[in-house]
Write a protein that holds these residues in place. Structure first.
Motif, mmCIF file in Angstrom:
data_model
loop_
_atom_site.group_PDB
_atom_site.id
_atom_site.type_symbol
_atom_site.label_atom_id
_atom_site.label_comp_id
_atom_site.label_asym_id
_atom_site.label_seq_id
_atom_site.Cartn_x
_atom_site.Cartn_y
_atom_site.Cartn_z
ATOM 1 N N CYS A 1 0.864 4.709 1.712
ATOM 2 C CA CYS A 1 0.195 5.377 2.822
ATOM 3 C C CYS A 1 -0.217 6.791 2.409
ATOM 4 O O CYS A 1 0.553 7.516 1.781
ATOM 5 C CB CYS A 1 1.118 5.426 4.033
ATOM 6 N N TYR B 1 0.851 -1.189 0.000
ATOM 7 C CA TYR B 1 0.000 0.000 0.000
ATOM 8 C C TYR B 1 0.889 1.241 0.000
ATOM 9 O O TYR B 1 1.989 1.217 0.541
ATOM 10 C CB TYR B 1 -0.875 0.054 1.260
ATOM 11 N N HIS C 1 -10.452 -4.114 6.962
ATOM 12 C CA HIS C 1 -11.830 -3.670 6.733
ATOM 13 C C HIS C 1 -11.826 -2.263 6.137
ATOM 14 O O HIS C 1 -11.990 -1.267 6.853
ATOM 15 C CB HIS C 1 -12.623 -3.684 8.037
ATOM 16 N N PRO C 2 -11.657 -2.156 4.818
ATOM 17 C CA PRO C 2 -11.562 -0.837 4.188
ATOM 18 C C PRO C 2 -12.862 -0.038 4.299
ATOM 19 O O PRO C 2 -13.948 -0.586 4.151
ATOM 20 C CB PRO C 2 -11.215 -1.147 2.740
ATOM 21 N N ARG D 1 -14.735 3.920 3.270
ATOM 22 C CA ARG D 1 -14.657 5.047 2.349
ATOM 23 C C ARG D 1 -15.691 6.103 2.731
ATOM 24 O O ARG D 1 -16.800 5.783 3.143
ATOM 25 C CB ARG D 1 -14.941 4.612 0.906
ATOM 26 N N TYR E 1 -3.331 2.926 9.594
ATOM 27 C CA TYR E 1 -4.058 3.118 8.333
ATOM 28 C C TYR E 1 -4.030 1.844 7.486
ATOM 29 O O TYR E 1 -5.054 1.380 6.991
ATOM 30 C CB TYR E 1 -3.470 4.287 7.538
ATOM 31 N N VAL E 2 -2.860 1.263 7.315
ATOM 32 C CA VAL E 2 -2.704 0.089 6.461
ATOM 33 C C VAL E 2 -3.416 -1.123 7.064
ATOM 34 O O VAL E 2 -4.049 -1.898 6.337
ATOM 35 C CB VAL E 2 -1.220 -0.186 6.185
ATOM 36 N N ARG F 1 -16.422 -0.275 2.514
ATOM 37 C CA ARG F 1 -16.231 -0.227 1.061
ATOM 38 C C ARG F 1 -17.139 -1.203 0.337
ATOM 39 O O ARG F 1 -17.647 -0.890 -0.739
ATOM 40 C CB ARG F 1 -14.774 -0.503 0.715
ATOM 41 N N GLU G 1 -7.059 -0.585 6.346
ATOM 42 C CA GLU G 1 -7.312 -0.744 4.918
ATOM 43 C C GLU G 1 -7.259 -2.217 4.509
ATOM 44 O O GLU G 1 -8.036 -2.664 3.670
ATOM 45 C CB GLU G 1 -6.292 0.072 4.108
ATOM 46 N N HIS G 2 -6.385 -2.975 5.117
ATOM 47 C CA HIS G 2 -6.219 -4.385 4.769
ATOM 48 C C HIS G 2 -7.312 -5.267 5.386
ATOM 49 O O HIS G 2 -7.768 -6.217 4.767
ATOM 50 C CB HIS G 2 -4.840 -4.872 5.217
#
Length: 124
Positions: free
Chosen positions: A8, A6, A50-51, A53, A43-44, A79, A47-48
């Motif tokens: 960042c 990813y 449970h993303p 938006r 953050y990562v 997401r 995102e990995h």
């Protein structure tokens, strides 16, 4: 073990962070490398596993000089529900006047997140 890289977006450094482990896995089962700070790691991992938006779109508006009203979610939504949330919001039509922050769709798709007007629009 699968690896995903990813970039960042938390700060201007733009670290390239690698996560070893399957998407959706528990954070404690993942191996993270390349992060320049704790916020990047957090953050990562989010995102990995449970993303989420922020939803930004427009809805139709009547009785105003504009044809569309900008709206946004008050918090990020999962997401995987983004398209469903967009469909629910796009089915809405509002009537002017509208004030910034007015709730346009409450509890969109059962997420507990409201979609609100992003600007004032006077009638006319």
């Amino acid at each position: 073990m699968a690896e995903t890289t990813y970039t960042c977006i938390v700060c201007p450094r733009g670290c390239r962070i690698t996560v070893a482990g399957e998407p959706g896995a528990v954070a404690s089962d993942l191996v993270v490398s390349g992060e320049g700070c704790r916020r990047g790691r957090d953050y990562v991992l989010a995102e990995h596993t449970h993303p989420m938006r922020t939803l930004t779109t427009t809805v139709a508006i009547e009785g105003a000089p504009l044809r569309r009203l900008a709206v946004q979610s008050t918090a990020p939504v999962p997401r995987e529900l983004l398209r469903e949330c967009l469909a629910q919001v796009n089915a809405v039509q509002v009537t002017a006047p509208v004030r910034m922050g007015d709730v346009i769709v409450a509890d969109v798709c059962g997420t507990g997140v409201d979609v609100v007007a992003a600007r004032d629009v006077a009638a006319g």
